[in-house]
Design a protein around this motif. Structure first.
Motif, PDB file in Angstrom:
ATOM      1  N   VAL A  93       0.844  -1.191   0.000  1.00 21.05           N
ATOM      2  CA  VAL A  93       0.000   0.000   0.000  1.00 21.05           C
ATOM      3  C   VAL A  93       0.881   1.244   0.000  1.00 21.05           C
ATOM      4  O   VAL A  93       1.662   1.461   0.925  1.00 21.05           O
ATOM      5  CB  VAL A  93      -0.940   0.006   1.232  1.00 21.05           C
ATOM      6  CG1 VAL A  93      -1.787   1.263   1.257  1.00 21.05           C
ATOM      7  CG2 VAL A  93      -1.816  -1.246   1.245  1.00 21.05           C
ATOM      8  N   ILE A  94       0.748   2.041  -1.061  1.00 18.26           N
ATOM      9  CA  ILE A  94       1.505   3.276  -1.213  1.00 18.26           C
ATOM     10  C   ILE A  94       0.557   4.443  -0.969  1.00 18.26           C
ATOM     11  O   ILE A  94      -0.587   4.434  -1.441  1.00 18.26           O
ATOM     12  CB  ILE A  94       2.085   3.385  -2.645  1.00 18.26           C
ATOM     13  CG1 ILE A  94       2.826   2.118  -3.068  1.00 18.26           C
ATOM     14  CG2 ILE A  94       2.937   4.640  -2.791  1.00 18.26           C
ATOM     15  CD1 ILE A  94       4.035   1.780  -2.269  1.00 18.26           C
ATOM     16  N   ALA A  95       1.035   5.463  -0.270  1.00 17.98           N
ATOM     17  CA  ALA A  95       0.234   6.669  -0.020  1.00 17.98           C
ATOM     18  C   ALA A  95       0.337   7.621  -1.199  1.00 17.98           C
ATOM     19  O   ALA A  95       1.418   7.835  -1.753  1.00 17.98           O
ATOM     20  CB  ALA A  95       0.715   7.357   1.252  1.00 17.98           C
ATOM     21  N   GLY A  96      -0.793   8.193  -1.571  1.00 17.95           N
ATOM     22  CA  GLY A  96      -0.832   9.193  -2.633  1.00 17.95           C
ATOM     23  C   GLY A  96      -0.985  10.591  -2.069  1.00 17.95           C
ATOM     24  O   GLY A  96      -0.968  10.797  -0.849  1.00 17.95           O
ATOM     25  N   ASN A  97      -1.176  11.555  -2.941  1.00 19.45           N
ATOM     26  CA  ASN A  97      -1.312  12.939  -2.495  1.00 19.45           C
ATOM     27  C   ASN A  97      -2.630  13.193  -1.771  1.00 19.45           C
ATOM     28  O   ASN A  97      -2.762  14.194  -1.063  1.00 19.45           O
ATOM     29  CB  ASN A  97      -1.163  13.914  -3.678  1.00 19.45           C
ATOM     30  CG  ASN A  97      -2.190  13.689  -4.754  1.00 19.45           C
ATOM     31  OD1 ASN A  97      -2.260  12.609  -5.334  1.00 19.45           O
ATOM     32  ND2 ASN A  97      -2.984  14.694  -5.054  1.00 19.45           N
ATOM     33  N   ASN A  98      -3.610  12.304  -1.893  1.00 19.78           N
ATOM     34  CA  ASN A  98      -4.865  12.428  -1.153  1.00 19.78           C
ATOM     35  C   ASN A  98      -4.922  11.513   0.065  1.00 19.78           C
ATOM     36  O   ASN A  98      -5.985  11.320   0.641  1.00 19.78           O
ATOM     37  CB  ASN A  98      -6.052  12.127  -2.082  1.00 19.78           C
ATOM     38  CG  ASN A  98      -6.261  13.210  -3.101  1.00 19.78           C
ATOM     39  OD1 ASN A  98      -6.374  14.378  -2.763  1.00 19.78           O
ATOM     40  ND2 ASN A  98      -6.291  12.835  -4.363  1.00 19.78           N
ATOM     41  N   ASP A  99      -3.796  10.954   0.448  1.00 18.25           N
ATOM     42  CA  ASP A  99      -3.724  10.036   1.585  1.00 18.25           C
ATOM     43  C   ASP A  99      -2.926  10.690   2.698  1.00 18.25           C
ATOM     44  O   ASP A  99      -1.765  11.059   2.506  1.00 18.25           O
ATOM     45  CB  ASP A  99      -3.052   8.720   1.165  1.00 18.25           C
ATOM     46  CG  ASP A  99      -3.867   7.975   0.127  1.00 18.25           C
ATOM     47  OD1 ASP A  99      -5.091   7.849   0.330  1.00 18.25           O
ATOM     48  OD2 ASP A  99      -3.291   7.535  -0.873  1.00 18.25           O
ATOM     49  N   PHE A 100      -3.566  10.827   3.855  1.00 16.65           N
ATOM     50  CA  PHE A 100      -2.916  11.525   4.965  1.00 16.65           C
ATOM     51  C   PHE A 100      -2.580  10.601   6.119  1.00 16.65           C
ATOM     52  O   PHE A 100      -1.856  10.982   7.022  1.00 16.65           O
ATOM     53  CB  PHE A 100      -3.802  12.688   5.421  1.00 16.65           C
ATOM     54  CG  PHE A 100      -4.153  13.594   4.268  1.00 16.65           C
ATOM     55  CD1 PHE A 100      -3.201  14.434   3.728  1.00 16.65           C
ATOM     56  CD2 PHE A 100      -5.417  13.562   3.705  1.00 16.65           C
ATOM     57  CE1 PHE A 100      -3.499  15.259   2.652  1.00 16.65           C
ATOM     58  CE2 PHE A 100      -5.727  14.385   2.627  1.00 16.65           C
ATOM     59  CZ  PHE A 100      -4.764  15.233   2.104  1.00 16.65           C
TER      60      PHE A 100
END
Length: 155
Positions: free
Chosen positions: A53-60
């Motif tokens: 699971v990679i965090a994106g720019n909409n993932d805080f």
């Protein structure tokens, strides 16, 4: 031979995962490149041993900012892509992959599927699964030894 399903930018369209259930259950690795981690966590709960699971720019909250994986005889750099300015091109992404001694770079963020080779690095964007996109897609990546064959699959 190993198979990798690469997903990105589902943006709460988890119904798309149902369409992919067979391929998800049969593959060796699942990599969700961000936006949204909550979607990816559904996959991680169902397939905990093989999901990244990679965090994106909409993932805080949650997810890794980037991951390096050794699969067969290939080294993969996976990130969302926003930190490398992928909307303006993939040169910074490729430089980061090479710095980590990777010969494959996976990214999302742009919502546009892309497969190309750049400076000796295989660059792959699976496209997006968001319900608002006219073209929903993912990447099915087959790695056998040093050979890597990515295919963008439209759903």
């Amino acid at each position: 031979m190993k198979t990798v399903v690469v997903l990105s930018d589902s943006h709460r369209n988890t119904e798309a995962f149902d369409k992919l259930d067979t391929v998800l259950s049969e593959c060796d690795y699942i990599i969700h490149l961000g936006d949204l981690v909550s979607d990816a966590n559904l996959l991680a709960r169902k397939y905990p041993q093989k999901t990244y699971v990679i965090a994106g720019n909409n993932d805080f909250w949650g997810g890794e900012s980037e991951v390096v994986l050794d699969i067969e005889q290939r080294r993969i750099f996976a990130c969302h892509g926003h930190r490398y300015g992928v909307r303006q091109g993939t040169a910074r992404l490729v430089a980061a992959a090479k710095e980590k001694l990777c010969d494959i770079a996976l990214y999302g963020h742009t919502h546009e599927a892309d497969i190309h080779e750049e400076d000796g690095v295989l660059v792959v964007n699976p496209g997006c699964l968001t319900r608002w996109s006219l073209e929903k897609s993912y990447c099915y990546l087959v790695i056998s030894g040093k050979k890597a064959v990515p295919t963008v699959v439209r759903i």
